[in-house]
Design an enzyme around this catalytic site. Sequence first.
Site, PDB file in Angstrom:
ATOM      1  N   THR A 154       5.511  28.140  57.519  1.00 39.18           N
ATOM      2  CA  THR A 154       4.404  28.764  56.544  1.00 39.18           C
ATOM      3  C   THR A 154       2.932  28.227  56.995  1.00 39.18           C
ATOM      4  OG1 THR A 154       6.003  28.390  54.701  1.00 39.18           O
ATOM      5  CG2 THR A 154       3.585  28.254  54.221  1.00 39.18           C
ATOM      6  N   SER A 206      11.698  28.561  59.686  1.00 36.28           N
ATOM      7  CA  SER A 206      12.550  27.705  60.380  1.00 36.28           C
ATOM      8  C   SER A 206      13.941  27.712  60.014  1.00 36.28           C
ATOM      9  CB  SER A 206      12.045  26.285  60.002  1.00 36.28           C
ATOM     10  OG  SER A 206      11.961  25.951  58.503  1.00 36.28           O
ATOM     11  N   THR A 216       8.750  23.988  57.020  1.00 33.88           N
ATOM     12  CA  THR A 216       9.399  22.736  56.381  1.00 33.88           C
ATOM     13  C   THR A 216      10.923  22.535  55.914  1.00 33.88           C
ATOM     14  OG1 THR A 216       8.681  23.544  54.219  1.00 33.88           O
ATOM     15  CG2 THR A 216       7.037  22.285  55.285  1.00 33.88           C
ATOM     16  N   THR A 221      27.638   9.778  52.585  1.00 35.48           N
ATOM     17  CA  THR A 221      27.443   9.968  51.017  1.00 35.48           C
ATOM     18  C   THR A 221      26.629  11.252  50.550  1.00 35.48           C
ATOM     19  OG1 THR A 221      27.120   9.232  48.939  1.00 35.48           O
ATOM     20  CG2 THR A 221      25.804   8.010  50.828  1.00 35.48           C
ATOM     21  N   CYS A 276      25.146  10.913  47.795  1.00 39.66           N
ATOM     22  CA  CYS A 276      23.998  10.328  46.995  1.00 39.66           C
ATOM     23  C   CYS A 276      22.675  10.605  47.655  1.00 39.66           C
ATOM     24  CB  CYS A 276      24.440   9.076  46.780  1.00 39.66           C
ATOM     25  SG  CYS A 276      25.804   8.649  45.731  1.00 39.66           S
TER      26      CYS A 276
HETATM   27  N1  ASP Z   1      10.439  28.976  54.941  1.00 39.81           N
HETATM   28  C1  ASP Z   1       9.178  28.144  55.512  1.00 39.81           C
HETATM   29  C2  ASP Z   1       9.995  27.647  56.878  1.00 39.81           C
HETATM   30  O1  ASP Z   1      10.426  26.727  56.714  1.00 39.81           O
HETATM   31  C3  ASP Z   1       8.814  27.273  54.583  1.00 39.81           C
HETATM   32  C4  ASP Z   1       7.716  26.204  55.161  1.00 39.81           C
HETATM   33  O2  ASP Z   1       7.500  26.330  56.287  1.00 39.81           O
HETATM   34  O3  ASP Z   1       7.347  25.520  54.251  1.00 39.81           O
HETATM   35  O4  ASP Z   1       9.630  28.108  58.100  1.00 39.81           O
END
Ligand code: ASP
Length: 342
Positions: free
Chosen positions: A15, A60, A91, A278, A280
């Site tokens: 992003t 990603s 992310t 786990t 959790c």
């Molecule tokens: N879909 C994006 C990625 O992981 C989300 C991001 O970068 O926040 O490339």
Amino acid sequence: METKPRILIIYTGGTIGMIKNPVTNALETVDFNLIFDRVPELNRLQIEIDNKSVKKPVDSSDMNISHWREIAKMVSDNYVEYDGFLILHGTDTMAYTASALSFMFEGLKKPIVLTGAQLPIGIIRTDGKNNLISALEVVAEKRANGEPMIQEVAVFFDDKLFRGNRSTKDSATHFEAFRSPNFEALAIAGVKIEYYENRFFSSANTPFITHRELNNRVALVKLFPGIKFELYKDVFNKDHVDGVVIETFGAGNTPSSEYLKKLILDFMAEGGVVLNITQCNSGTVKQGFYESSADFQEIGVISGGNMTTEAAMTKMMVFLDIEDLEKSKQVLAQEIRGEVDY
Ligand code: ASP
């Protein structure tokens, strides 16, 4: 005169570098230079910055072993020349890439920090600028003896630096998107960046090497009440799979199923490896603590302690070598990069 630290930024997509397609309204990956243009503050840092991009930057969600190999090669080819590396990454799977890289590099003595953004850098309220600038400062930071402050793979997000193989994506919407459930932050960026040196991982003084052979014949099974193990016959099948990570309940517990026990025993008899973590959000597997995990302990399922799913999966991918099963099992059962406590 003190020389400026030299840092290589490796752009992989995500992003942070996306813009909205005016026709479809969907976010699409663009060129790294756009990021540089949007953050003129980078020129004011006392850091010499170079940048390179992977061949094809991706969202990603599309990351795979070949991208990890490409990123690892870019780092190792430039390891001597630079003081540290900043990897810009989406992310969604950042914690997997951070975990994979932590296992792929041995003898690492320089910082490799991953960061990204929840909002593209071209948007006024972007979190990308803060993440990028603070992460660069972290990579450039030196200890009193002149060595890099951070000498491991880490994730910087919002205001915290986490060990890469302890991090996990926690929120799809908040700027505070990552967490490190079983290990405290390595640094917190407030008015000043506070480093907690007693938490740092330190590699042995061995030569810097990169493991680039990864095994993707691995699978992940998450238990749930009512699970029908008959549906998993093809997962615990050595014809297609070499290793399975099982996300069990609580402290490593499973339904008391003779069918599951046999499935696992047969799989292991053929040379398959099973690692128990786990599901959790925090805490650890203690096989044998309850009767419901005693079978696993008895039949030789490996305890994954308090490893994240990201760390467990990538550790298996990097170290599960069917040519040397005993050594692989030993490595999977012990802490090697600060990724686990038992
Ligand atoms: N879909 C994006 C990625 O992981 C989300 C991001 O970068 O926040 O490339």
